[in-house]
Design a protein around this motif. Structure first.
Motif, PDB file in Angstrom:
ATOM      1  N   TYR A  68     -16.949  16.590  25.992  1.00 23.14           N
ATOM      2  CA  TYR A  68     -18.250  15.923  25.818  1.00 23.14           C
ATOM      3  C   TYR A  68     -18.347  14.681  26.723  1.00 23.14           C
ATOM      4  O   TYR A  68     -19.326  14.497  27.448  1.00 23.14           O
ATOM      5  CB  TYR A  68     -18.410  15.537  24.338  1.00 23.14           C
ATOM      6  N   TYR A  93     -17.203   3.557  21.650  1.00 23.01           N
ATOM      7  CA  TYR A  93     -17.345   4.511  20.545  1.00 23.01           C
ATOM      8  C   TYR A  93     -16.976   5.923  21.029  1.00 23.01           C
ATOM      9  O   TYR A  93     -16.384   6.701  20.287  1.00 23.01           O
ATOM     10  CB  TYR A  93     -18.782   4.533  20.012  1.00 23.01           C
ATOM     11  N   LEU A  94     -17.366   6.221  22.275  1.00 23.18           N
ATOM     12  CA  LEU A  94     -17.088   7.564  22.805  1.00 23.18           C
ATOM     13  C   LEU A  94     -15.577   7.790  22.930  1.00 23.18           C
ATOM     14  O   LEU A  94     -15.072   8.861  22.590  1.00 23.18           O
ATOM     15  CB  LEU A  94     -17.775   7.755  24.164  1.00 23.18           C
ATOM     16  N   PHE A 124     -25.308  11.447  26.356  1.00 25.63           N
ATOM     17  CA  PHE A 124     -24.990  10.295  25.509  1.00 25.63           C
ATOM     18  C   PHE A 124     -26.281   9.720  24.930  1.00 25.63           C
ATOM     19  O   PHE A 124     -27.381  10.088  25.354  1.00 25.63           O
ATOM     20  CB  PHE A 124     -24.241   9.232  26.314  1.00 25.63           C
ATOM     21  N   SER A 136     -24.564   0.212  10.835  1.00 25.97           N
ATOM     22  CA  SER A 136     -24.484   1.678  10.818  1.00 25.97           C
ATOM     23  C   SER A 136     -23.411   2.249   9.897  1.00 25.97           C
ATOM     24  O   SER A 136     -23.412   3.447   9.632  1.00 25.97           O
ATOM     25  CB  SER A 136     -24.282   2.215  12.244  1.00 25.97           C
ATOM     26  N   ILE A 164     -27.010  -1.155  19.061  1.00 26.09           N
ATOM     27  CA  ILE A 164     -26.377   0.167  18.946  1.00 26.09           C
ATOM     28  C   ILE A 164     -27.276   1.092  18.118  1.00 26.09           C
ATOM     29  O   ILE A 164     -27.606   0.765  16.980  1.00 26.09           O
ATOM     30  CB  ILE A 164     -25.001   0.057  18.217  1.00 26.09           C
ATOM     31  N   PRO A 165     -27.650   2.265  18.671  1.00 29.09           N
ATOM     32  CA  PRO A 165     -28.499   3.165  17.876  1.00 29.09           C
ATOM     33  C   PRO A 165     -27.705   3.854  16.774  1.00 29.09           C
ATOM     34  O   PRO A 165     -26.483   4.009  16.887  1.00 29.09           O
ATOM     35  CB  PRO A 165     -28.959   4.201  18.912  1.00 29.09           C
ATOM     36  N   PHE A 166     -28.407   4.261  15.714  1.00 29.73           N
ATOM     37  CA  PHE A 166     -27.761   5.095  14.707  1.00 29.73           C
ATOM     38  C   PHE A 166     -27.913   6.544  15.172  1.00 29.73           C
ATOM     39  O   PHE A 166     -29.021   6.987  15.481  1.00 29.73           O
ATOM     40  CB  PHE A 166     -28.389   4.907  13.324  1.00 29.73           C
ATOM     41  N   THR A 167     -26.801   7.270  15.277  1.00 31.76           N
ATOM     42  CA  THR A 167     -26.843   8.657  15.745  1.00 31.76           C
ATOM     43  C   THR A 167     -26.030   9.558  14.800  1.00 31.76           C
ATOM     44  O   THR A 167     -25.315   9.058  13.941  1.00 31.76           O
ATOM     45  CB  THR A 167     -26.234   8.795  17.161  1.00 31.76           C
ATOM     46  N   THR A 214     -21.690   0.820  24.566  1.00 31.53           N
ATOM     47  CA  THR A 214     -21.348   1.820  23.535  1.00 31.53           C
ATOM     48  C   THR A 214     -20.233   2.768  23.974  1.00 31.53           C
ATOM     49  O   THR A 214     -19.855   3.665  23.216  1.00 31.53           O
ATOM     50  CB  THR A 214     -22.587   2.674  23.169  1.00 31.53           C
ATOM     51  N   GLN A 244     -23.710  11.620  16.053  1.00 30.35           N
ATOM     52  CA  GLN A 244     -22.517  12.066  16.788  1.00 30.35           C
ATOM     53  C   GLN A 244     -21.271  12.121  15.904  1.00 30.35           C
ATOM     54  O   GLN A 244     -20.472  13.052  15.981  1.00 30.35           O
ATOM     55  CB  GLN A 244     -22.234  11.122  17.972  1.00 30.35           C
ATOM     56  N   PHE A 289     -14.323   8.517  19.624  1.00 33.19           N
ATOM     57  CA  PHE A 289     -14.589   9.884  19.136  1.00 33.19           C
ATOM     58  C   PHE A 289     -13.390  10.797  19.431  1.00 33.19           C
ATOM     59  O   PHE A 289     -12.966  11.574  18.571  1.00 33.19           O
ATOM     60  CB  PHE A 289     -15.827  10.494  19.817  1.00 33.19           C
ATOM     61  N   ASP A 325     -22.713   6.107   8.198  1.00 30.72           N
ATOM     62  CA  ASP A 325     -21.538   6.886   8.610  1.00 30.72           C
ATOM     63  C   ASP A 325     -20.632   7.221   7.427  1.00 30.72           C
ATOM     64  O   ASP A 325     -19.939   8.231   7.442  1.00 30.72           O
ATOM     65  CB  ASP A 325     -20.757   6.124   9.685  1.00 30.72           C
ATOM     66  N   VAL A 352     -13.048   5.041  15.163  1.00 30.45           N
ATOM     67  CA  VAL A 352     -14.268   4.976  15.986  1.00 30.45           C
ATOM     68  C   VAL A 352     -14.762   3.531  16.077  1.00 30.45           C
ATOM     69  O   VAL A 352     -15.084   3.016  17.155  1.00 30.45           O
ATOM     70  CB  VAL A 352     -15.369   5.907  15.406  1.00 30.45           C
ATOM     71  N   TYR A 353     -14.780   2.846  14.926  1.00 30.14           N
ATOM     72  CA  TYR A 353     -15.300   1.474  14.921  1.00 30.14           C
ATOM     73  C   TYR A 353     -14.347   0.481  15.583  1.00 30.14           C
ATOM     74  O   TYR A 353     -14.796  -0.497  16.176  1.00 30.14           O
ATOM     75  CB  TYR A 353     -15.656   1.039  13.497  1.00 30.14           C
TER      76      TYR A 353
HETATM   77  O1  BTN Z   1     -23.571   5.807  23.841  1.00 26.07           O
HETATM   78  C1  BTN Z   1     -23.254   6.694  23.040  1.00 26.07           C
HETATM   79  O2  BTN Z   1     -23.651   7.864  23.132  1.00 26.07           O
HETATM   80  C2  BTN Z   1     -22.389   6.304  21.861  1.00 26.07           C
HETATM   81  C3  BTN Z   1     -23.219   5.813  20.738  1.00 26.07           C
HETATM   82  C4  BTN Z   1     -22.310   5.448  19.585  1.00 26.07           C
HETATM   83  C5  BTN Z   1     -23.069   5.068  18.340  1.00 26.07           C
HETATM   84  C6  BTN Z   1     -22.106   4.519  17.314  1.00 26.07           C
HETATM   85  S1  BTN Z   1     -21.028   5.793  16.665  1.00 26.07           S
HETATM   86  C7  BTN Z   1     -20.600   4.829  15.292  1.00 26.07           C
HETATM   87  C8  BTN Z   1     -21.849   4.093  14.891  1.00 26.07           C
HETATM   88  N1  BTN Z   1     -22.660   4.930  14.063  1.00 26.07           N
HETATM   89  C9  BTN Z   1     -23.842   5.160  14.588  1.00 26.07           C
HETATM   90  O3  BTN Z   1     -24.706   5.859  14.056  1.00 26.07           O
HETATM   91  N2  BTN Z   1     -23.978   4.509  15.738  1.00 26.07           N
HETATM   92  C10 BTN Z   1     -22.738   3.863  16.117  1.00 26.07           C
END
Ligand code: BTN
Length: 195
Positions: free
Chosen positions: A61, A88-89, A72, A158, A33-36, A85, A38, A92, A162, A125-126
């Protein structure tokens, strides 16, 4: 009284959908899972737009992404519902609703109210995210993963970032909250509330 969406509210809903997309592009690749960024805009959408419009911004979105725009963190398209992932959306939209709902119940929210609302949003979210990650990897993706591994890569890696964003979003919301006209649904473009 019939409530209609004003040009102003449609604009801010669209703006927060776009900001969440920008948040997806600002990412640090991590295992699974990337850190973003969002979630920052999820926090702010709930706090500043309220429950309904905040959730609407996130549903817009998701809709734009499922329609095919690569908004995404790993692209877009209808098949994105099978991505690990995707939970998570969904989270959101649910989180922005609950954040707005909590704050709508406070007369004049203080920092502790924003912190509580955003922290609740983070948990939501989690819950959706890690649950869906575990389910998808163990069913249609078929990689097979233990719950502790899903918890590690989908939560532990992550959550500290957050939590920092939770604090930052709470400070920012406190500053901006009073400058957003309320209720947004029947506010005209000039910012005047209609009776
Ligand atoms: O595919 C997507 O666009 C959703 C990616 C969700 C990333 C999750 S949100 C909560 C957690 N914190 C982050 O930075 N990454 C994960």
């Amino acid at each position: 009284m019939k409530r209609s969406l004003s040009v102003y509210s449609i604009s801010v809903v669209s703006m927060f959908a776009a900001l969440t997309a920008v948040g997806a592009f600002i990412k640090i690749p991590m295992p699974v899972i990337p850190f973003t960024l969002q979630i920052l805009f999820v926090y702010l959408a709930g706090a500043l737009l309220g429950s309904k419009l905040g959730a609407m911004s996130q549903m817009l979105y998701i809709g734009i992404g499922l329609a095919g725009l690569p908004v995404f963190s790993s692209g877009g398209g209808l098949s994105y519902i099978f991505q690990p992932t995707f939970g998570y959306l969904i989270g959101f939209a649910a989180a922005s609703f609950v954040i707005g709902y909590i704050l709508e119940r406070c007369n004049q929210p203080k920092l502790k109210h924003f912190l509580f609302a955003h922290f609740t949003g983070l948990i939501i979210v989690y819950l959706f995210g890690v649950g869906y990650l575990y389910l998808s990897l163990n069913t249609w993706i078929g990689t097979g993963i233990s719950f502790s591994a899903a918890f590690y890569s989908g939560f532990l890696l992550s959550v500290f970032g957050d939590l920092l964003l939770c604090f930052g979003a709470s400070l920012l919301s406190l500053r901006l909250y009073k400058s957003v006209p309320r209720p947004l649904v029947n506010v005209s473009y000039s910012g005047e509330a209609k009776g």
